[in-house]
Design an enzyme around this catalytic site. Sequence first.
Site, PDB file in Angstrom:
ATOM      1  N   ARG A 174      32.572  34.843  37.746  1.00 44.51           N
ATOM      2  CA  ARG A 174      32.428  34.602  39.182  1.00 44.51           C
ATOM      3  C   ARG A 174      32.877  35.854  39.926  1.00 44.51           C
ATOM      4  O   ARG A 174      34.039  36.254  39.835  1.00 44.51           O
ATOM      5  CB  ARG A 174      33.275  33.398  39.588  1.00 44.51           C
ATOM      6  CG  ARG A 174      33.285  33.135  41.085  1.00 44.51           C
ATOM      7  CD  ARG A 174      34.032  31.847  41.443  1.00 44.51           C
ATOM      8  NE  ARG A 174      34.079  31.695  42.881  1.00 44.51           N
ATOM      9  CZ  ARG A 174      35.176  31.847  43.622  1.00 44.51           C
ATOM     10  NH1 ARG A 174      36.331  32.103  43.058  1.00 44.51           N
ATOM     11  NH2 ARG A 174      35.119  31.723  44.934  1.00 44.51           N
ATOM     12  N   HIS A 202      33.636  36.403  50.215  1.00 39.95           N
ATOM     13  CA  HIS A 202      35.051  36.323  49.849  1.00 39.95           C
ATOM     14  C   HIS A 202      35.811  37.236  50.815  1.00 39.95           C
ATOM     15  O   HIS A 202      36.408  38.228  50.428  1.00 39.95           O
ATOM     16  CB  HIS A 202      35.245  36.716  48.385  1.00 39.95           C
ATOM     17  CG  HIS A 202      36.498  36.183  47.752  1.00 39.95           C
ATOM     18  ND1 HIS A 202      36.498  35.433  46.592  1.00 39.95           N
ATOM     19  CD2 HIS A 202      37.794  36.295  48.112  1.00 39.95           C
ATOM     20  CE1 HIS A 202      37.748  35.121  46.269  1.00 39.95           C
ATOM     21  NE2 HIS A 202      38.551  35.637  47.170  1.00 39.95           N
ATOM     22  N   GLU A 260      37.020  29.690  50.078  1.00 39.37           N
ATOM     23  CA  GLU A 260      38.211  29.278  50.818  1.00 39.37           C
ATOM     24  C   GLU A 260      38.111  29.505  52.327  1.00 39.37           C
ATOM     25  O   GLU A 260      38.831  30.335  52.891  1.00 39.37           O
ATOM     26  CB  GLU A 260      39.452  29.996  50.273  1.00 39.37           C
ATOM     27  CG  GLU A 260      39.702  29.737  48.807  1.00 39.37           C
ATOM     28  CD  GLU A 260      41.062  30.251  48.331  1.00 39.37           C
ATOM     29  OE1 GLU A 260      41.744  30.928  49.113  1.00 39.37           O
ATOM     30  OE2 GLU A 260      41.435  29.966  47.182  1.00 39.37           O
ATOM     31  N   ASN A 296      39.519  25.636  44.341  1.00 38.79           N
ATOM     32  CA  ASN A 296      40.567  26.564  43.927  1.00 38.79           C
ATOM     33  C   ASN A 296      41.890  25.834  44.027  1.00 38.79           C
ATOM     34  O   ASN A 296      42.206  25.238  45.065  1.00 38.79           O
ATOM     35  CB  ASN A 296      40.605  27.808  44.827  1.00 38.79           C
ATOM     36  CG  ASN A 296      39.376  28.691  44.633  1.00 38.79           C
ATOM     37  OD1 ASN A 296      38.534  28.425  43.777  1.00 38.79           O
ATOM     38  ND2 ASN A 296      39.283  29.743  45.433  1.00 38.79           N
ATOM     39  N   TYR A 346      46.098  26.113  43.273  1.00 41.74           N
ATOM     40  CA  TYR A 346      47.261  26.925  42.915  1.00 41.74           C
ATOM     41  C   TYR A 346      48.567  26.157  42.938  1.00 41.74           C
ATOM     42  O   TYR A 346      49.436  26.381  42.114  1.00 41.74           O
ATOM     43  CB  TYR A 346      47.369  28.142  43.850  1.00 41.74           C
ATOM     44  CG  TYR A 346      46.301  29.172  43.558  1.00 41.74           C
ATOM     45  CD1 TYR A 346      46.471  30.083  42.535  1.00 41.74           C
ATOM     46  CD2 TYR A 346      45.104  29.191  44.268  1.00 41.74           C
ATOM     47  CE1 TYR A 346      45.492  31.019  42.221  1.00 41.74           C
ATOM     48  CE2 TYR A 346      44.112  30.118  43.972  1.00 41.74           C
ATOM     49  CZ  TYR A 346      44.317  31.025  42.948  1.00 41.74           C
ATOM     50  OH  TYR A 346      43.331  31.936  42.631  1.00 41.74           O
ATOM     51  N   GLU A 371      38.896  28.747  40.847  1.00 42.15           N
ATOM     52  CA  GLU A 371      40.054  29.639  40.699  1.00 42.15           C
ATOM     53  C   GLU A 371      41.264  28.813  40.327  1.00 42.15           C
ATOM     54  O   GLU A 371      41.476  27.729  40.880  1.00 42.15           O
ATOM     55  CB  GLU A 371      40.414  30.379  42.003  1.00 42.15           C
ATOM     56  CG  GLU A 371      39.499  31.498  42.370  1.00 42.15           C
ATOM     57  CD  GLU A 371      39.927  32.181  43.675  1.00 42.15           C
ATOM     58  OE1 GLU A 371      41.127  32.152  44.022  1.00 42.15           O
ATOM     59  OE2 GLU A 371      39.026  32.734  44.333  1.00 42.15           O
TER      60      GLU A 371
HETATM   61  C1  FCB Z   1      43.010  32.794  46.538  1.00 42.12           C
HETATM   62  C2  FCB Z   1      41.952  33.835  46.787  1.00 42.12           C
HETATM   63  C3  FCB Z   1      41.905  34.913  45.756  1.00 42.12           C
HETATM   64  C4  FCB Z   1      43.287  35.322  45.310  1.00 42.12           C
HETATM   65  C5  FCB Z   1      44.082  34.113  44.904  1.00 42.12           C
HETATM   66  C6  FCB Z   1      45.464  34.438  44.398  1.00 42.12           C
HETATM   67  O1  FCB Z   1      43.394  32.219  47.750  1.00 42.12           O
HETATM   68  O2  FCB Z   1      40.683  33.232  46.842  1.00 42.12           O
HETATM   69  O3  FCB Z   1      41.166  35.994  46.275  1.00 42.12           O
HETATM   70  O4  FCB Z   1      43.905  36.066  46.289  1.00 42.12           O
HETATM   71  O5  FCB Z   1      44.197  33.251  45.999  1.00 42.12           O
END
Ligand code: FCB
Length: 477
Positions: free
Chosen positions: A92, A136, A181, A309, A311, A382
């Site tokens: 990607r 992006h 995002e 995504n 995290y 992600e």
């Molecule tokens: C996300 C972004 C990516 C990177 C990660 C850690 O928010 O999409 O570009 O910065 O975080």
Amino acid sequence: MIDPTSPPAVGVLDQGAELTFPPGFRWGAATAAYQIEGAAAEGGRTPSIWDTFSHAEGRTVAGHTGDVACDHYHRMPDDVRLMADLGLKSYRFSVSWPRVQPGGSGAANAEGLDFYQRLVDELLGRGIEPWLTLYHWDLPQPLEDAGGWPARDTAARFADYAQLVGDALGDRVRYWTTLNEPWCSAFLGYGSGAHAPGRSDGADAVRAGHHLMLGHGLAVQALRASRPDARLGLTVNLYPVTPASDSPADADAARRIDGLANRFFLDPVLRGSYPTDLRADLASVTDFGHVRDGDLEIISTPLDLVGINYYSRHVVAGPVEGEAPQAYWRAPTCWPGSEEVRFVTRGVPVTDMNWEIDAPGLVETLERVHREYTDLPLYVTENGSAFVDAVVDGRVDDVDRLAYFDSHLRAAHAAIGAGVPLRGYFAWSLMDNFEWAWGYTKRFGMVHVDYDSQARIPKSSARWYAEVIRRNGLAAQ
Ligand code: FCB
């Protein structure tokens, strides 16, 4: 007897002691143009908001910029070879808008498109499926000068750009993400100002969010018309939002932040409406006069997939006088109309970004989207972590990052077992890169990059991931 219409139970996916993923599960890694390409002023590329922002005084840590980044623009064939060595099935990447359409309108820049044509051909030549993200975060600077995402016309410019890229690459690229995002583009770019273009106005952030989604819908319509075989989606960054206690004030804080972080995008795109409570929360910020008749129909144009995504989790509490912790993207100005909400840290292990490590949150997030919003195939586009790495004798033994991937892949597997149609997983990131406002001080890569020599060293996590891909699963714990 097994009911073929019911989702597979986890046990069905287990072979022996291993956690096996469904056949054809798409294993990949992700990057973004401004974070890796460099060559900022080559091949006809003109500045984006990230060039302007990173070159401005005091915007990024140590004044770092993406001028050179990982020099991927010049090293692309070697980087694709590296991907093939890791056994990636899918890659990607994002297209730099100002590289292929300098200035953000008008004719294509053939030299810029040529870079992505060569990239796609290299990938296909090595059996790696290209997965293209159109946006992006690198808005051409002239479009920002004309008002940026808070201006409605930017959505139309984005659809034109999507068409241009579709015409050039649609014969070879099957998987498309319109936006990466949009929450970050809108609320970090125009709300907190922590990201480019660095503006700070709640109403602008809300307008930007709407026009980003409008641009997404128009782009989907344009691509659908010209490339009926394309698989189209968008990528949202989602968080489980948990109240810090069972008090009504904390529950209300969680509802508000869930509205701004998650439902602001999920509801218009997948249901064709803004949540009523979100509109009420934002009443002091905007009257939503920027939403025109027909916008929500465009925004909710049917998709083929949803990218997520993931995290971390947000844990939030209601206001307490004199207390308003501010940290990076959690600054109150990110949350127009809900500035009083406090983000709470629980003392659980965190990454180098100070983001809490919370693998069960991935299961919650995937299950929620599937249960509340859609039957569409989902992809983790992600997931990953920054940790401080040490190069010792030419090796990087990133045990923390490896453990993060491992726990989140176990979570992904559990979600599949619970019936979520999760079809793929993209590690963030293929290699260390320019981490936006943090510059080169945060390393997310599975491959280490020495920014002086541009040498690449696959870390332990990369070798481990290659093995996960090879066996299409994880060893028993
Ligand atoms: C996300 C972004 C990516 C990177 C990660 C850690 O928010 O999409 O570009 O910065 O975080």
